[in-house]
Design an enzyme around this catalytic site. Structure first.
Site: not given
Ligand code: 5GP
Length: 125
Positions: A39-40, A105-106, A97, A112, A110
């Site tokens: 994760d970034i 958000e994405v 999520n 985690h 995915h």
């Molecule tokens: P969500 O809130 O959708 O469950 O988590 C999205 C995750 O993707 C977040 O923890 C965020 O830090 C990670 N993330 C967002 N953009 C990028 C990216 O460009 N590269 C990587 N490696 N992680 C990302």
């Protein structure tokens, strides 16, 4: 903005771009069914994301529409990544999520993987 877990798949999402190699990531695992990268913006000592290679928006989409092979492949990949990172004995947490209330958000499924330190009880405030 959180996504709608029932929206159509968008090939322009950031994880689709990572899967296609269009943007860089710190990849830690890849097989026929899944890819894992760091994760970034890590929220724990270990914070790794595992994504299926198929076009699935969310856990809801994946659990409803993926084939048995895709589901087995993805679940095994999540377990393999955790095992290869040495997280089984100390313990780890999985999180997927899904949609608005969870703050997804994405719009590419995915999971985690959190670990590498005590994580506290369940979810944060
Ligand atoms: P969500 O809130 O959708 O469950 O988590 C999205 C995750 O993707 C977040 O923890 C965020 O830090 C990670 N993330 C967002 N953009 C990028 C990216 O460009 N590269 C990587 N490696 N992680 C990302």
């Amino acid at each position: 903005m959180p996504i709608d877990a029932t929206q159509a798949y968008d090939d322009g999402n950031i994880f689709a771009k990572i899967l296609r190699g269009e943007i860089p990531s710190t990849k830690v695992y890849e097989d026929e069914w899944a890819c894992a990268f760091e994760d970034i913006n890590p929220q724990a000592a270990v914070h790794t994301l595992v994504v299926p290679k198929g076009r699935y928006v969310s856990w809801d989409d994946f659990s409803a529409s993926a084939s048995a092979e895709e589901i087995a492949g993805f679940v095994r990949a999540v377990g393999t990544v955790a095992r290869e990172k040495g997280l089984v004995e100390p313990g780890y947490r999985l999180l997927a999520n899904t949609g608005g209330h969870a703050g997804q958000e994405v719009p590419h499924l995915h999971v985690h993987i959190f670990g590498g330190e005590p994580l506290g009880r369940m979810i944060g405030g």
